[in-house]
Design an enzyme around this catalytic site. Sequence first.
Site, short mmCIF file in Angstrom:
data_model
loop_
_atom_site.label_atom_id
_atom_site.label_comp_id
_atom_site.label_asym_id
_atom_site.label_seq_id
_atom_site.Cartn_x
_atom_site.Cartn_y
_atom_site.Cartn_z
N CYS A 152 -8.17 -11.31 -12.93
CA CYS A 152 -6.83 -11.14 -12.73
C CYS A 152 -6.86 -9.49 -12.57
O CYS A 152 -6.00 -8.77 -11.98
CB CYS A 152 -5.62 -11.37 -13.67
SG CYS A 152 -5.88 -13.34 -13.61
N VAL A 156 -5.03 -7.52 -9.45
CA VAL A 156 -3.72 -6.80 -9.55
C VAL A 156 -3.89 -5.36 -9.13
O VAL A 156 -3.04 -5.03 -8.38
CB VAL A 156 -3.08 -6.93 -10.86
CG1 VAL A 156 -2.07 -5.96 -11.03
CG2 VAL A 156 -2.91 -8.46 -11.16
#
Length: 511
Positions: A152, A156
């Site tokens: 993640c 991101v």
Amino acid sequence: MAQNVNNIKDHVDLFHQPEYQELFENKKQFEGMPDAEKVKEVAEWTKTWEYREKNFAREALTINPAKACQPLGSLLAAVGFEGTLPFVHGSQGCVAYFRTHLTRHFKEPVSAVSSSMTENAAVFGGLRNMVDGLANAYALYKPKMIAICTTCMAEVIGDDLGAFVGNARQDGSIPDDFPVPFAHTPSFVGSHITGYDSMMKSILDTLTEGKKAETTNGKINFIPGFETYIGNLRELKKIISAFDLDATILGDHEMYLDSPNLGEFEMYQEGTSLEDAADCINAEATITLQTYTTPKTRKMIETQWKQKTLTYRPWGIKATDEFIMGLSELTGKPIPKEFELARGRAVDAMTDTQAWLHGKKAAVYGDPDLVMGLLQFMLEMGVEPVHVLVHNSTNAFEKEAKELLESSPFGQNATVWGGKDLWHMRSLLFTEPVDFIVGNSYAKYLERDTKTPLIRIGYPIFDRHHLHRYSTMGYEGAINLLNWIANGILESLDRKTDTPAVTDISFDLVR
């Protein structure tokens, strides 16, 4: 005395000691926990239809998802290839979770490295981490291929893996001709099967680049999918051998995740050779054994390679028949006699046991292909699925599942719940009870709470050992499924009939 090693207690006993019991009581006071009567009142309310409607109305919250995240699947795809080191572009904690999750299921070490991104990399990007990490991984672990996926954090902030790998080559971290497939695998979308598909596609795309020949090599490719039953890989190899096929299994993690203990550690255990994987672009056809773990890979094979693809899910008798007959038609070879015998044994076993399964109501959850395979088998045995829950569902899966259920008299009362979690399943089990539930280890809490007997089939299975070594597909797999489900029902019956002269009034020993 206090330092005596013999006084060390197992954690089960440890937390029953007075000091821990006192700690738990203090914790309740500190957290302002309601009294026991209020807790019981609310707990009982959560078992009602009223609560079920509120539970199913929630949209922004997931409670106990029946899936894992993308990088986990990418690791499983990577370790199926010769000398391949998975490289996770993200924090150390993430890669530790993926390795541990796989290790706890397979009881085998799973090697993977990380770019060790921290707060600094989260602000300024992880390029330096990637360049240094690839250099260290290549020098220390001497892989033949490094397969990169993301977490993640990297997604991101928008790290570009293609550009980063190019920079790493320019800096001399890895040779120019060294294969480094990569896949963007954000955990906040998709699931582990999405990650598997993305990594498999990238590995095949990388290794086959420039390898397309004018003629085929006469081989057949097989892609097992996100396969957590090592016995299925062995069953596939038995089928390939019996037909005397020239075949390539794309992603063969059998030895990596079930290696013999010969006294020496080997970091890389066999797997599909990179040479065979590079030549798979020239095969006659590719057969996938799971539908929903390989959509992007199959599309690439069909559109870019111009190669025929076929999909089989050989769980139960009918689907295994279709697989065996399909191989015979594809290759022009007769069906080996041993399959006729294996089929006969499976049908005989199912006949022996059908009376104990016929009419039993079941709940089932798991990955789409696993659930479809289970439904195929259960309907053949006269089991009536009631709750069919798949968190990482798709419209195509739900359409296929509903068509299968509607085709059988035993599937008429089933409901397919796509995108739901295990807290939804809890409401279903309380409001519409069933005879047993089929799922992974996480369903043990549903079993305790709802008193629904659990049959452990799926991934992950952490609290039982060696089930992953068995097969679930083919005729042998049908016998294993029959064994687990039937004996689970009988064990549950024993627990309900164990009071002398009160509940044990049946003929227990002739079951």
